[in-house]
Design a protein around this motif. Structure first.
Motif, PDB file in Angstrom:
ATOM      1  N   ARG A  39       0.829  -1.214   0.000  1.00 28.52           N
ATOM      2  CA  ARG A  39       0.000   0.000   0.000  1.00 28.52           C
ATOM      3  C   ARG A  39       0.861   1.260   0.000  1.00 28.52           C
ATOM      4  O   ARG A  39       0.511   2.254  -0.631  1.00 28.52           O
ATOM      5  CB  ARG A  39      -0.992  -0.002   1.163  1.00 28.52           C
ATOM      6  N   LEU A  42       2.389   1.591  -3.533  1.00 21.05           N
ATOM      7  CA  LEU A  42       1.373   2.115  -4.445  1.00 21.05           C
ATOM      8  C   LEU A  42       1.150   3.606  -4.228  1.00 21.05           C
ATOM      9  O   LEU A  42       0.986   4.364  -5.198  1.00 21.05           O
ATOM     10  CB  LEU A  42       0.067   1.340  -4.281  1.00 21.05           C
ATOM     11  N   CYS A 102       0.546  -1.720 -14.218  1.00 23.80           N
ATOM     12  CA  CYS A 102      -0.613  -2.595 -14.024  1.00 23.80           C
ATOM     13  C   CYS A 102      -0.232  -3.838 -13.232  1.00 23.80           C
ATOM     14  O   CYS A 102       0.817  -4.433 -13.463  1.00 23.80           O
ATOM     15  CB  CYS A 102      -1.174  -3.031 -15.374  1.00 23.80           C
ATOM     16  N   THR A 136      -6.140  -5.480 -11.916  1.00 26.19           N
ATOM     17  CA  THR A 136      -6.620  -5.253 -10.559  1.00 26.19           C
ATOM     18  C   THR A 136      -6.283  -3.836 -10.109  1.00 26.19           C
ATOM     19  O   THR A 136      -7.107  -3.155  -9.508  1.00 26.19           O
ATOM     20  CB  THR A 136      -5.996  -6.265  -9.590  1.00 26.19           C
ATOM     21  N   ILE A 137      -5.049  -3.425 -10.400  1.00 23.77           N
ATOM     22  CA  ILE A 137      -4.576  -2.091 -10.042  1.00 23.77           C
ATOM     23  C   ILE A 137      -3.906  -1.481 -11.269  1.00 23.77           C
ATOM     24  O   ILE A 137      -3.085  -2.130 -11.926  1.00 23.77           O
ATOM     25  CB  ILE A 137      -3.563  -2.143  -8.885  1.00 23.77           C
ATOM     26  N   ARG A 138      -4.252  -0.251 -11.594  1.00 20.95           N
ATOM     27  CA  ARG A 138      -3.611   0.480 -12.683  1.00 20.95           C
ATOM     28  C   ARG A 138      -3.270   1.873 -12.173  1.00 20.95           C
ATOM     29  O   ARG A 138      -4.145   2.606 -11.731  1.00 20.95           O
ATOM     30  CB  ARG A 138      -4.505   0.573 -13.905  1.00 20.95           C
TER      31      ARG A 138
END
Length: 139
Positions: A39, A42, A102, A136-138
């Motif tokens: 986290r 990110l 990504c 899922t995450i971009r």
């Protein structure tokens, strides 16, 4: 009788400045992913994205991948797709450009993967997208 062995061709060495940037970015990416919670990584990547708001062209992204691959070939440890994709993301940001980082998965077979994209197209991923990954995450 000789047996032909598969040899891996080392990627071409980028210019000295690009090579140094790639090696440094790889060390930073590996350090971040080993020492910080995801986290936090990110969140830091989100800040980096704001610093480099100009989108990278496909040619620039390919140059970034070439530099990243050169650095990874000289890295003494194991660099995973998460390490390598974050490295490419950081190299592009150092060049003042933005690529999408990504992280995704697919279910049959069950796999996770990380990569970079330009305009929604994966860059430097050869043969991995016959069965596409769900993002899922971009960033």
């Amino acid at each position: 009788m000789s047996i032909a062995m598969a040899t891996q061709v080392a990627p071409p060495r980028p210019a000295l400045g690009q090579a140094a940037m790639a090696a440094t970015s790889l060390l930073v990416a590996v350090g971040m992913l080993r020492l910080l919670p995801l986290r936090v990584v990110l969140a830091l990547a989100g800040v980096v994205r704001q610093v480099a708001p100009r989108h990278a062209s496909l040619d620039t992204a390919r140059e970034v991948i070439t530099a990243r691959d050169w650095a990874a070939a000289h890295y003494p440890g194991r660099a995973t797709c998460l390490d390598l994709s974050l490295t490419a993301f950081l190299i592009a940001a150092c060049r003042g450009r933005h690529v999408s980082w990504c992280i995704g998965c697919r279910f049959n077979p069950s796999e996770s993967h990380a990569w970079i994209e330009v305009d929604g197209e994966p860059v430097g991923e050869y043969g991995m997208f016959d069965d596409p990954f769900h993002v899922t995450i971009r960033l």
